[in-house]
Design an enzyme around this catalytic site. Structure first.
Site, PDB file in Angstrom:
ATOM      1  N   LYS A  11      21.853  18.064  11.883  1.00 30.92           N
ATOM      2  CA  LYS A  11      20.692  17.820  11.010  1.00 30.92           C
ATOM      3  C   LYS A  11      20.157  19.139  10.468  1.00 30.92           C
ATOM      4  CE  LYS A  11      17.254  19.539  13.582  1.00 30.92           C
ATOM      5  NZ  LYS A  11      16.731  20.812  13.335  1.00 30.92           N
ATOM      6  N   ALA A  97      21.641  26.923  17.057  1.00 31.11           N
ATOM      7  CA  ALA A  97      21.612  27.384  15.669  1.00 31.11           C
ATOM      8  C   ALA A  97      20.559  26.690  14.809  1.00 31.11           C
ATOM      9  CB  ALA A  97      22.993  27.174  15.042  1.00 31.11           C
ATOM     10  N   GLY A  98      19.797  25.745  15.397  1.00 33.40           N
ATOM     11  CA  GLY A  98      18.786  25.028  14.610  1.00 33.40           C
ATOM     12  C   GLY A  98      19.343  23.824  13.883  1.00 33.40           C
ATOM     13  N   ASP A 136      14.549  16.230  19.733  1.00 36.76           N
ATOM     14  CA  ASP A 136      15.295  15.862  18.521  1.00 36.76           C
ATOM     15  C   ASP A 136      16.278  14.715  18.736  1.00 36.76           C
ATOM     16  OD1 ASP A 136      14.264  17.811  16.922  1.00 36.76           O
ATOM     17  OD2 ASP A 136      15.979  19.177  17.063  1.00 36.76           O
TER      18      ASP A 136
END
Ligand code: C5P
Length: 286
Positions: A11, A97-98, A136
């Site tokens: 995402k 990595a986000g 998340d």
């Protein structure tokens, strides 16, 4: 059915606003989450008992500190089923990595186990199991374009975006999410952007208006920990991107291009050889 293969899409965040630090240590957020075509692949095979995990990556722990392993543990303790599972994880999403790579894997393992053991996936129950594993992860169960609040686990599906052509660039630096949030607190900046206008844009208008506050409150904190982010963003802008932003707590930066071939061209000519770089596109919920 003895085995199955699933996609675990990454995402990006089209916007991330930090509201406040809560008493439980989490930050209250408003986010726009978007699934992209970059994905890990997961193979689940039934076994006689227990959980085992193997991976194409030698950077990941393969025990119950791995979120994919934890998701399987959570599935077996919440459901009365016979047998166990072997999990194989083909890792394509950069780690820390986000891009919610670990969260995507955990959600895919949970989704897959419900299919493999032919149980009806009761979405509310599954989401609550996943929320215990990470903020998340409930989003990653079905992905798409979503307005997320709370610590990221309260979800409202938004209309599907028309396909966006992207480049995702990850400098070769790992940023731990808690470190970035801590730095955000240290910087003590006031968040002022207009989230209502973004929601109105995404809910009621045809085109994304990038001149609205599509921003990420974690960006100054992430940039102060990883100065390469700024450099990457500059290069993406020079390559013809119409929009660029840090994803999540970074260090991945994504860029939106009007045409797929512009994204591919920018990837081909990318000058920083140590970065992970991939052309991708937005995808709908799965
Ligand atoms: O929920 P998750 O395990 O992904 O969170 C990792 C860390 O990121 C938390 O321990 C917290 O430090 C930070 N975080 C936060 N607020 C959120 C989500 C994560 O402060 N909404």
């Amino acid at each position: 059915m003895d085995s199955l293969v699933l996609n675990a899409p990454a995402k990006i965040n089209l916007a991330l606003q930090v509201q406040k630090l809560r008493a439980d240590g989490f930050h209250e957020l408003k986010m726009i989450m978007q699934s992209i075509s970059l994905a890990d692949k997961i193979k689940l095979s039934k076994s006689s008992e227990g959980i085992s995990l193997s991976s194409s990556s030698n950077e990941l722990p393969l025990d119950n500190s791995n979120l994919a392993f934890k998701a399987a543990e959570s599935f077996f303790s919440a459901n009365q089923v016979e047998g166990g599972v072997e999990i194989y994880l083909e890792k394509n999403i950069p780690i820390a990595a986000g891009l919610a790579g670990g969260s995507a894997d955990a959600a895919a393992v949970m989704r897959g186990l419900y299919k493999l053991f032919e149980l009806e996936e009761q979405t509310a129950k599954v989401k609550s199991l996943l929320a215990q594993l990470g903020s998340d992860i409930p989003y990653c169960l079905h992905g798409g374009t979503v307005y997320a609040t709370g610590r990221g686990e309260v979800l409202e599906q938004l209309p599907e975006l028309d396909k966006k052509h992207l480049l995702v660039v990850t400098p070769a630096v790992k940023l731990a999410t808690p470190t970035v949030y801590k730095q955000y607190d240290n910087l003590a900046a006031e968040s002022e952007f207009n989230f209502e206008a973004i929601l109105k844009n995404l809910k009621f208008e045809e085109k994304v208006n990038w001149s609205l506050d599509y921003k990420n409150d974690l960006q100054p904190a992430a940039e102060s920990l990883c100065p390469q982010i700024k450099e990457v963003e500059e290069l993406l802008k020079e390559s013809g991107a119409e929009f660029t932003l840090l994803s999540g707590s970074g260090p991945s930066v994504f860029a939106v291009y009007p045409l797929a071939k512009q994204a591919e061209q920018a990837a081909k000519n990318w000058p920083r050889k140590t970065d992970f770089i991939t052309a991708a596109e937005t995808i709908s919920s799965y």
